[in-house]
Design an enzyme around this catalytic site. Sequence first.
Site, PDB file in Angstrom:
ATOM      1  N   TYR A 154       0.858  -1.184   0.000  1.00 33.73           N
ATOM      2  CA  TYR A 154       0.000   0.000   0.000  1.00 33.73           C
ATOM      3  C   TYR A 154       0.895   1.236   0.000  1.00 33.73           C
ATOM      4  O   TYR A 154       1.823   1.324   0.802  1.00 33.73           O
ATOM      5  CB  TYR A 154      -0.900  -0.002   1.247  1.00 33.73           C
ATOM      6  CG  TYR A 154      -1.821   1.190   1.357  1.00 33.73           C
ATOM      7  CD1 TYR A 154      -2.984   1.276   0.599  1.00 33.73           C
ATOM      8  CD2 TYR A 154      -1.537   2.243   2.225  1.00 33.73           C
ATOM      9  CE1 TYR A 154      -3.832   2.372   0.698  1.00 33.73           C
ATOM     10  CE2 TYR A 154      -2.377   3.347   2.324  1.00 33.73           C
ATOM     11  CZ  TYR A 154      -3.527   3.400   1.560  1.00 33.73           C
ATOM     12  OH  TYR A 154      -4.359   4.493   1.663  1.00 33.73           O
ATOM     13  N   ASP A 248       9.232   2.286  -0.085  1.00 37.50           N
ATOM     14  CA  ASP A 248       8.207   2.919   0.733  1.00 37.50           C
ATOM     15  C   ASP A 248       8.432   2.457   2.170  1.00 37.50           C
ATOM     16  O   ASP A 248       8.030   1.359   2.552  1.00 37.50           O
ATOM     17  CB  ASP A 248       6.819   2.527   0.220  1.00 37.50           C
ATOM     18  CG  ASP A 248       5.703   3.090   1.091  1.00 37.50           C
ATOM     19  OD1 ASP A 248       6.006   3.640   2.166  1.00 37.50           O
ATOM     20  OD2 ASP A 248       4.526   2.953   0.697  1.00 37.50           O
ATOM     21  N   LYS A 276       4.461   8.360   8.871  1.00 37.30           N
ATOM     22  CA  LYS A 276       3.974   7.734  10.115  1.00 37.30           C
ATOM     23  C   LYS A 276       4.816   8.032  11.352  1.00 37.30           C
ATOM     24  O   LYS A 276       4.674   9.073  11.963  1.00 37.30           O
ATOM     25  CB  LYS A 276       3.816   6.228   9.909  1.00 37.30           C
ATOM     26  CG  LYS A 276       2.669   5.914   8.922  1.00 37.30           C
ATOM     27  CD  LYS A 276       2.093   4.546   9.122  1.00 37.30           C
ATOM     28  CE  LYS A 276       1.219   4.109   7.959  1.00 37.30           C
ATOM     29  NZ  LYS A 276      -0.191   4.048   8.225  1.00 37.30           N
TER      30      LYS A 276
END
Length: 447
Positions: A154, A248, A276
């Site tokens: 994702y 990522d 994050k």
Amino acid sequence: MTQTTFSATATRVASEASDFARARRSMAGGVSSPVRAGTAVGGAPPVIARARGSRIFDAEDREYIDYLCAYGPVLLGHADERIAAAVDRACRQGAVLGGTHSEEIRLAERLGEAMPSMQRVRFVSTGTEACASAVRVARAFTGRPKIVRFAGNYHGHSDAMIFNAGAASNSRADARAGITQGVAGDVIALPYDDLQTLGAALSREGDRVAAVILEPVVGNMGLVLPSDGYLSGVRSLATRHGALLIFDEVITGFRLGLGGAQELFGVKPDVTCVGKVLGGGLPIAAFGGRADVMAVLAPDGHVFQGGTFSGNPVCVAAAHALLDAIESDPLFYNRLSAKGSRLARGARHALADAGLDFPVVQLGSIVDFMFRHGGAHRTFDEAKQADARSYARYYWAMLERGVFLPPSQMEVMFLTAAHSDEDIDRTVDAMRNALLALAEGADASRP
Ligand code: PMP
């Protein structure tokens, strides 16, 4: 489980349903991000009021040990005083300035020290922006249109990233709604951890591929660790075909260590995305990489990318406070990993006691198991074979026992520095009881 517990559950279900019904009257679907609606577990999780340390509290002040941890950002624990103080100070000196500021420069330098592959960085606010921008940069640098990514990874909700992606993005079959065929046609989605299909795709279309983007450790189809040699294999294939390699590290960055998965596995990407954890709970993300690649960005180059809140002092201050906290404790990641091992070990025992052989996967402070027999899954197709109904029943049974899990089996459990051994042991007891209750068919499950 006693009758009292069942009636308490019924009351709770009714009150949560009314909170959520209220949310649905003013918020699209009652949520700001779809997975929060609990579709995969058959009902909405509790509406949250606040959080502190390892605990999250619902609107009726019930306390849960939190393993969702906001899908990854919470590393020190909720409401950490050091982050709160830094944010407070920064707010008082101007929350957003509209110009490069000294603490932002210092943060860029710290990122470059932590991950030397990030020779130049640009700050954004979310992982979605970081990944979408990294891809645009790769296209401009190579002059090629296509992107290779991997099913079940994702990379945020931008058009090119969202279909055939992991996590809750897959909760609907028509995940391409709103995305043009042109965009979809420029994306090649392949199975993760399979060098053969990647090699074949690059042999076929390599001269049109701008970048290969992947989560070096996947946290969005459950937890999947790369096989030995996989990441270095992807690195060599990308180099051979002139495509950039984008890591990522939005989940893995600063969670697995200051140097992320790239340091752990010793593979150097051309561009990296982080987010994050970096902001200690505040919205800051970044992408960065080779200086020659990043030079395509305006003002040096012609790729436009920008943002009003990018690099704002409040989020930057939170990131410094997070990095300070980590760096002040040389054993920070050792302690965190020990907690991960304790939880994984406990989960293995709890599963065994319930007669279940589901493999438990752990890396550092990330722990996961799916309701699926056999070896640990490696691809999205395998992840999708997991038994969703049983996970849903387990989710509610754990909630009933004071443990807050992700409301989808595609997500993983995160630990923080605030989780104590006692929290973990209580969690393992809850797992054992919940799994045994499930096996006996006596759990409190939702429709
Ligand atoms: N990449 C990865 C690996 C992620 O897990 C996520 C969020 N779950 C994103 C990108 C997108 O980040 P954000 O939600 O901050 O846009």
